[in-house]
Every structure is written in structure tokens, then in C-alpha cells.
Design an enzyme around this catalytic site. Sequence first.
Site, mmCIF file in Angstrom:
data_model
loop_
_atom_site.group_PDB
_atom_site.id
_atom_site.type_symbol
_atom_site.label_atom_id
_atom_site.label_comp_id
_atom_site.label_asym_id
_atom_site.label_seq_id
_atom_site.Cartn_x
_atom_site.Cartn_y
_atom_site.Cartn_z
ATOM 1 N N HIS A 56 25.620 40.712 46.976
ATOM 2 C CA HIS A 56 26.887 41.267 47.455
ATOM 3 C C HIS A 56 27.913 40.133 47.482
ATOM 4 O O HIS A 56 27.551 38.954 47.483
ATOM 5 C CB HIS A 56 26.721 41.853 48.849
ATOM 6 C CG HIS A 56 25.896 43.103 48.881
ATOM 7 N ND1 HIS A 56 25.910 43.954 49.962
ATOM 8 C CD2 HIS A 56 25.036 43.647 47.988
ATOM 9 C CE1 HIS A 56 25.104 44.973 49.732
ATOM 10 N NE2 HIS A 56 24.548 44.804 48.529
ATOM 11 N N GLU A 58 29.746 38.966 49.852
ATOM 12 C CA GLU A 58 29.622 38.080 51.013
ATOM 13 C C GLU A 58 28.438 37.129 50.868
ATOM 14 O O GLU A 58 28.554 35.940 51.179
ATOM 15 C CB GLU A 58 29.473 38.902 52.303
ATOM 16 C CG GLU A 58 30.680 39.755 52.637
ATOM 17 C CD GLU A 58 30.603 41.170 52.059
ATOM 18 O OE1 GLU A 58 31.283 42.048 52.598
ATOM 19 O OE2 GLU A 58 29.864 41.407 51.070
ATOM 20 N N CYS A 86 28.299 45.088 55.091
ATOM 21 C CA CYS A 86 27.122 45.941 55.286
ATOM 22 C C CYS A 86 26.166 45.215 56.245
ATOM 23 O O CYS A 86 26.370 44.041 56.561
ATOM 24 C CB CYS A 86 26.456 46.212 53.943
ATOM 25 S SG CYS A 86 25.538 44.801 53.278
ATOM 26 N N CYS A 89 24.855 41.820 54.812
ATOM 27 C CA CYS A 89 25.886 40.782 54.765
ATOM 28 C C CYS A 89 26.280 40.331 56.165
ATOM 29 O O CYS A 89 26.499 39.135 56.390
ATOM 30 C CB CYS A 89 27.097 41.294 53.999
ATOM 31 S SG CYS A 89 26.746 41.532 52.241
#
Length: 159
Positions: A56, A58, A86, A89
Site C-alpha cells: 500500500h 503508506e 486501512c 497501514c
Amino acid sequence: MENKGNEKFMQMAIDLSEYNVKHAQGGPFGAVIVKDGMVIARSANKVVPTNDPTAHAEISVIRLACQELSTYNLEGCEIYTSCEPCPMCLGAIYWARISKIYYANTKQDAANIGFDDHFIYDELGLPMENRKLPFVQMMRNEAQPAFNLWKESEIKTDY
């Protein structure tokens, strides 16, 4: 709630998210890590091009920032992300000790376009035996020596 002085960093994260979609690089997410007003790292979502479900934006930007600063502790850094993180993250942001999160889109905005993490939040609140993914504990006694070694180690690095 806007923070005018930091809009340029958020715009970078937003621009990364848009670029990613326009160039078929991955999901519509971008993130930037800043320390003392300087950009340390920037990344977009890399799940599809890297075949890595943990890539992701992040997570990717945390990895880059840690490499850049030669540390696993990003205390004093801020993260600007194009969407509310999320659960994975968010956990990584806490583990990295990032000092502040700025975000643009909400988790509901993400759910509205097919990135719904609600089931993970729901699962975390359930006892293990009620979760959809089976959890099976095994060989705890065999695993304990490593924890005991860590507990007693004089050469460990606490993090």
C-alpha cells in the site's frame, strides 16, 4: 479540517494517487512522509505492479523513509496520505512511531469505490474462534525459548 501550511504535501500525495490510476500503476492511493518541513519519501500504491498485497502507499513510503533516514523509528515525521489508512497501514504507522497523520479521503470514500476494510475492523473485535479465517495455535512450548532468549538478551535492540 484544513491545515493550510501543509497543503503542498497533501497535494503531492493526491497527485501520486491520480498518477497511479492514470498510468495503470495500481490503486488510487498516494503517501508522503515529511520531517521538519522536508519531504523524506513519497510513494503510491504498488500492490499490482509488485504482486505484493502489503505494498500500500503508506507501507511503501514508510519503507522508503526508513531507508532514507537509516532508522526504523520515524518519530518526528508526519505522513500525508490521500486516504484514511486501512488497518494494516494504520498498524505500520503506529509501529513506525510516525507523529501525525494527515489524510484526504475517508475510509467510507474508499469503501464506496470497492476498497472496503470494514470486515477487517469487525474481525479484530471478534474472539479468534468466531473469525472467518481459522486461527490454530500450535507448538507454543517449542516457540517460547526464543522469547526467553530475547527477554534475557543483553545485546537486543528494543523497538
